[in-house]
Write a protein that holds these residues in place. Structure first.
Motif, PDB file in Angstrom:
ATOM      1  N   THR A 130      11.490   2.972  -7.344  1.00 21.78           N
ATOM      2  CA  THR A 130      10.748   1.747  -6.997  1.00 21.78           C
ATOM      3  C   THR A 130      10.946   0.685  -8.069  1.00 21.78           C
ATOM      4  N   PHE A 185      12.723  -3.011  -7.545  1.00 26.56           N
ATOM      5  CA  PHE A 185      12.088  -4.314  -7.815  1.00 26.56           C
ATOM      6  C   PHE A 185      12.862  -5.099  -8.880  1.00 26.56           C
ATOM      7  N   LEU A 231       5.675 -11.149  -2.781  1.00 22.14           N
ATOM      8  CA  LEU A 231       5.569  -9.755  -3.244  1.00 22.14           C
ATOM      9  C   LEU A 231       6.047  -9.608  -4.693  1.00 22.14           C
ATOM     10  N   GLN A 268       3.131 -10.802  -6.646  1.00 19.76           N
ATOM     11  CA  GLN A 268       2.070  -9.782  -6.637  1.00 19.76           C
ATOM     12  C   GLN A 268       2.358  -8.690  -7.666  1.00 19.76           C
ATOM     13  N   ARG A 269       3.603  -8.296  -7.750  1.00 23.43           N
ATOM     14  CA  ARG A 269       3.957  -7.184  -8.635  1.00 23.43           C
ATOM     15  C   ARG A 269       3.965  -7.583 -10.107  1.00 23.43           C
ATOM     16  N   ARG A 296       7.777  -4.572   0.931  1.00 25.42           N
ATOM     17  CA  ARG A 296       6.371  -4.402   1.344  1.00 25.42           C
ATOM     18  C   ARG A 296       5.992  -2.923   1.389  1.00 25.42           C
ATOM     19  N   SER A 332       5.603  -1.603  -2.006  1.00 22.39           N
ATOM     20  CA  SER A 332       4.358  -2.097  -2.622  1.00 22.39           C
ATOM     21  C   SER A 332       3.167  -1.272  -2.168  1.00 22.39           C
TER      22      SER A 332
END
Ligand code: GLY
Length: 411
Positions: free
Chosen positions: A53, A57, A105, A108-109, A406, A409
């Motif tokens: 992950t 990202f 996103l 957000q991260r 998404r 996340s």
């Protein structure tokens, strides 16, 4: 374009290249039915790891940060495998909201103000579409980025503007209502009044906006959005949980005329991305309404998906194809993974297996083999297809990339 080798060769080359099977990789005791359709699988399926992950990202930040979003056509669309550049659309393209959603996103991260500014700028350009009557995809184009903005943007003024745009877009979409068909018109197909399964992702905007404003107008929006989803559940979902892609109706009587060929193999086949839109959209509509028929539709479309695609595999672009060389659609897999994770969150234990299935799908979609980590392609997720009957080439597309981010996340 990257040539996609046959499944065995892919598996062997993965093993030879030592690609990305995480140290804690483990076989997953999920259903793994014999697949009647063509699938492309990891040799050792495993749930996505934290390292995968993180790497995904980082890749997304690098790729998305390099994309140019100025000029008249400033909305990234997609790129064929070997292309270093995106094709772009104007704001009215059905995909215009996905890149903005990806930016949200990333914000957000990371909470990095750079992503906030970029997300705001892209979303601002889309908000003027709230009164646009030329597309049934306002849920994707306006609802998606403004929904994320309303939740993630720290600015009260911006939040209010996003909320207003969502309500306006829902009112605009609501003008497509036909009370005899009990649905919002998608488009004309073959010269006939048509509905498309993809609209399962757009109609929930009416329910969300209606619930936000309340009163008689809000109730009517909720009613129309819910009825639209029930019409899809009744007329598009077959007894085995598979779905039709497009249907024609008689707008005067409301009568169902029958399937119309679209992006699938035939009018009667099951287009893989349509199946993914269905399970994702029904899950969201059930979450919003608590309607038991919508839950049934979500569970049945999800059950069909996992019965046809073993964990850690990507389907061919249509479930009625049995050909290991057929183009894939990894975007269908990322949309399905996101929907299955939502189903686990919304339904709880009943859908626990579906969440585990999604984790394994994400284990596959984040391997370097599936991503642009080693390529010049400006997107993130490879082996997506747009519309195989008119162009079988695979590429990266913003919708598949968005649903991958998404799902990760939420995983
Ligand atoms: N909604 C159009 C597509 O999925 O290709």
């Amino acid at each position: 374009m990257i040539k996609i080798p046959v499944i065995k060769a892919v598996c062997v080359s993965l093993v030879l290249a030592g690609i990305a099977l995480a140290p804690n990789a483990q076989a997953v005791p999920l259903r793994a039915p014999a697949a009647p359709t063509s699938v492309s699988c990891l040799p050792t399926p495993h749930p996505v790891t934290t390292e995968q992950t993180l790497a995904l990202f980082e890749l997304a930040a690098r790729k998305i940060g390099a994309v140019r979003t100025t000029g008249a056509k400033r909305y990234p669309f997609g790129a064929l495998h070997s292309s270093p550049d995106y094709a772009y659309t104007g704001a009215t393209g059905w995909t215009s909201g996905f890149f903005a959603a990806e930016l949200w996103l990333l914000y957000q991260r990371t909470q990095d103000p750079h992503w906030l500014e970029a997300a705001r700028a892209q979303t601002r350009g889309l908000m003027k579409l709230a009164t646009y009557t030329g597309s049934h995809d306002l849920g994707f184009m306006v609802g998606l980025p403004t929904g994320l903005g309303a939740t993630l943007d720290p600015g009260p003024e911006q939040q209010a503007a996003y909320a207003e745009a969502r309500i306006t877009a829902a009112r605009t979409l609501s003008q497509r209502w036909n009370p005899r068909i009990r649905a919002l018109k998608s488009s004309e197909y073959g010269g006939k009044w048509g509905l498309i399964i993809d609209s399962a992702m757009n109609a929930p905007l009416l329910i969300e906006a209606g619930q936000a404003i309340g009163g008689p107008e809000g109730d009517e929006l909720v009613y129309r959005g819910t009825e639209h989803m029930l019409t899809l559940a009744r007329d598009f979902v077959r007894p085995d949980g598979s779905t039709f892609h497009r249907m024609a109706f008689n707008p005067k009587t409301g009568a169902l005329i029958g399937p119309i060929p679209g992006q699938g193999l035939t009018g009667d086949s099951t287009w893989a991305r349509g199946q993914a839109w269905a399970l994702n959209g029904f899950t969201r509509a059930y979450e919003l309404t608590g309607n038991a028929e919508l839950l049934d539709a979500a569970l049945r479309t999800a059950a069909f998906w996992v019965s046809k695609v073993p964990p850690g595999c990507i389907p061919a672009w249509d479930f009625n194809i049995d050909n290991s060389r057929a183009p894939r659609d990894s975007s269908a897999a990322s949309i399905a993974a996101d929907g299955l994770l939502s189903l686990r969150r919304v339904v709880g234990d009943t859908a626990a297996d579906y969440g585990a299935y999604a984790d394994v799908t994400l284990g596959l979609l984040t391997t370097p083999w599936m991503t642009t980590a080693r390529s010049v392609n400006p997107g993130i997720l490879l082996q997506q297809t747009l519309n195989v009957p008119s162009d079988p080439r695979e590429g990266s597309y913003v919708w598949g990339d968005y649903y991958l981010l998404r799902a990760l996340s939420a995983a």
